[in-house]
Write a protein that holds these residues in place. Structure first.
Motif, short mmCIF file in Angstrom:
data_model
loop_
_atom_site.label_atom_id
_atom_site.label_comp_id
_atom_site.label_asym_id
_atom_site.label_seq_id
_atom_site.Cartn_x
_atom_site.Cartn_y
_atom_site.Cartn_z
N SER A 9 0.83 -1.21 0.00
CA SER A 9 0.00 0.00 0.00
C SER A 9 0.86 1.25 0.00
O SER A 9 1.95 1.26 0.57
N GLN A 10 0.33 2.26 -0.64
CA GLN A 10 0.95 3.58 -0.60
C GLN A 10 -0.18 4.59 -0.61
O GLN A 10 -0.87 4.72 -1.61
N GLY A 11 -0.38 5.25 0.51
CA GLY A 11 -1.50 6.18 0.61
C GLY A 11 -2.80 5.41 0.46
O GLY A 11 -3.01 4.40 1.11
N ASP A 12 -3.66 5.89 -0.43
CA ASP A 12 -4.95 5.21 -0.63
C ASP A 12 -4.90 4.24 -1.81
O ASP A 12 -5.92 3.74 -2.25
N HIS A 13 -3.68 3.97 -2.33
CA HIS A 13 -3.49 3.00 -3.41
C HIS A 13 -2.95 1.70 -2.83
O HIS A 13 -2.09 1.73 -1.96
#
Length: 110
Positions: A9-13
């Motif tokens: 995950s990275q942020g909301d991705h």
């Protein structure tokens, strides 16, 4: 055969990578990973299917319900790089017009 599921995950991705066979017995593993991401407010989820050799209706239903939940809150849900066998299932069931299917997993910065 087993199903291995990992998430990045990275942020909301988020990218969920599934490897192995997605069926009645292994689908709960993917379902748990997707449910966890939804709880963590992931709005853009990509499921990397490049390592999935087989997917039955149970697996498709897990993917469908996750897609509906993400889209229900305005997010996006994509299936990436399905193998020929999985792509054929999508086409036969008509789900290739329901899911957004991309040829490659998008790179995450970082």
């Amino acid at each position: 055969m087993e199903l291995n599921v990992s998430t990045a995950s990275q942020g909301d991705h988020a990218v969920v990578t599934a490897t192995g066979e997605l069926d009645l017995y292994t689908a709960p593993r993917l379902q748990a990973a997707l449910a966890s991401l939804l709880r963590d407010e992931a709005d853009h989820i990509v499921v990397d299917l490049s390592g999935v050799e087989f997917c039955d209706s149970t697996g498709m239903n897990v993917l469908l319900s996750a897609m509906k939940r993400v889209q229900g809150k305005g997010g996006s849900f994509e299936l990436a790089a399905p193998r020929t066998s999985v792509r054929r299932i999508l086409q036969v069931t008509g789900l290739d017009t329901v899911f957004t299917v991309v040829d490659a997993v998008p790179a995450m910065d970082g």
